[in-house]
Write an enzyme that holds these catalytic residues in place. Structure first.
Site, PDB file in Angstrom:
ATOM      1  N   ASP A  27     -10.518  -5.717  -3.288  1.00 30.61           N
ATOM      2  CA  ASP A  27      -9.550  -4.903  -2.269  1.00 30.61           C
ATOM      3  C   ASP A  27     -10.635  -3.240  -2.648  1.00 30.61           C
ATOM      4  OD1 ASP A  27      -7.794  -2.827  -1.617  1.00 30.61           O
ATOM      5  OD2 ASP A  27      -6.354  -3.395  -1.916  1.00 30.61           O
ATOM      6  N   HIS A  56      -6.998  -6.211   1.170  1.00 27.03           N
ATOM      7  CA  HIS A  56      -6.391  -5.382   1.088  1.00 27.03           C
ATOM      8  C   HIS A  56      -5.197  -5.485   2.777  1.00 27.03           C
ATOM      9  CE1 HIS A  56      -3.883  -1.441  -0.131  1.00 27.03           C
ATOM     10  NE2 HIS A  56      -3.602  -1.183   1.597  1.00 27.03           N
ATOM     11  N   SER A  90       0.739  -1.085   0.329  1.00 24.32           N
ATOM     12  CA  SER A  90       0.474  -0.075  -0.021  1.00 24.32           C
ATOM     13  C   SER A  90       0.519   1.178   0.105  1.00 24.32           C
ATOM     14  CB  SER A  90      -0.619  -0.219   0.960  1.00 24.32           C
ATOM     15  OG  SER A  90      -1.580   0.958   1.010  1.00 24.32           O
TER      16      SER A  90
END
Length: 305
Positions: free
Chosen positions: A247, A280, A170
């Site tokens: 995600d 995620h 991320s």
């Protein structure tokens, strides 16, 4: 200090942070898959205060220097998240890779409101060097990750600094890509899980960049992977990215298609894998971390790409 300089060679090594080569404080060390998982703290010059980091030394490190692989974590994380949740040590032990995991920002700096937001301030350093007060006094995460932390590792751990790789998740994927593009001869390998590839075009990036770097968007471009590719930056090896199709940030924030298009246009080798049904979380990272370590092992244990 001489040990650190010798491992880096001339040039860049001559400007390493001298304070960084002193021994860090050992917070804990445990045996793990024949190696040692440690957590440490040191006085950072770049961040003007204490910084924590984790290092996994594989069993091969007892016999001599081993390749170094840095993992940069995402928003709200510390050096513990990846180290505890990803399950990376087993494969790192098999491949003989040292894993280095820094914290994501300085902590307890005294800046008012530094811990009030999830996507700015503490836990959200964005791996850049802030230029705007009051953040510029401590939030120098680009310099910390790219310069100071490697010097610290070189001086205090059995690390082969001629063989370094970097990856992240991320916000940390953003950091890994941008740092690798700026130092293609320093890092032999790069990969990312669900990276923020175009921070200039999404809310998380705009919120952080405007406050860390100021209103001039030209100063943001060195910290945007898509912009760096468009400017002609290249990484000599293939970039691996895994992205979950479930995600929740995929379409609002991550936009892997932006980076895919930029790499195609530039001829940058990229392997983008869309993983069906994954989100995620660290369940996603743990599912594919072996693939990433093998990707890095290919470059770190073999010849330079």
């Amino acid at each position: 200090q001489q040990r650190a300089l010798a491992r880096y060679g001339t040039g860049w090594a001559e400007k390493v942070y001298r304070v960084a080569v002193s021994a860090p404080e050992v917070l804990s060390e445990q045996r793990c898959f024949g190696g040692v998982q440690g957590f440490y703290r040191h006085a950072s010059t770049a961040c003007a205060g204490p910084m924590n980091f984790a290092v996994y030394q594989p069993p091969q490190a007892a016999r001599g220097p081993v390749p170094v692989l840095y993992f940069l974590s995402g928003l709200t994380c510390t050096e513990e998240n990846f180290t505890v949740k990803a399950g990376a040590q087993r494969m790192a032990a098999e491949l003989g890779l040292m894993l280095v995991v820094p914290d994501t920002s300085p902590r307890n700096t005294g800046i008012p409101g530094e811990a009030d937001e999830e996507d700015f301030g503490a836990g959200a350093g964005f791996y850049l060097d802030a230029t705007q007060a009051p953040w510029s006094a401590h939030f120098q995460m680009y310099t910390y990750v790219a310069d100071e932390l490697p010097a610290l590792i070189a001086a205090n751990f059995p690390a082969d600094m001629s063989r370094q790789g970097i990856f992240g998740h991320s916000m940390g994927g953003h950091g890994a890509l941008t740092i690798a593009f700026k130092h293609p001869q320093r890092y032999r390998s790069v990969s990312a899980f669900a990276p923020i590839v175009a921070p200039m075009r999404v809310r998380w990036g705009e919120n952080a960049f405007a406050r860390y770097l100021g209103a001039d968007r030209a100063t943001w471009k060195p910290y945007d992977a898509c912009e760096l590719v468009a400017q002609g930056r290249r990484f000599p090896g293939e970039i691996l990215i895994d992205q979950g199709t479930a995600d929740p940030f995929l379409h609002e924030t991550l936009h892997p298609e932006f980076f895919d298009s930029a790499c195609r246009a530039a001829g940058q080798p990229l392997r983008l894998r869309m993983q069906q049904g994954y989100d995620h979380s660290y369940y996603f990272i743990a599912s594919f971390v072996e693939d990433h370590l093998r990707h890095h092992g290919k470059y770190l244990q073999g010849e330079r790409a």
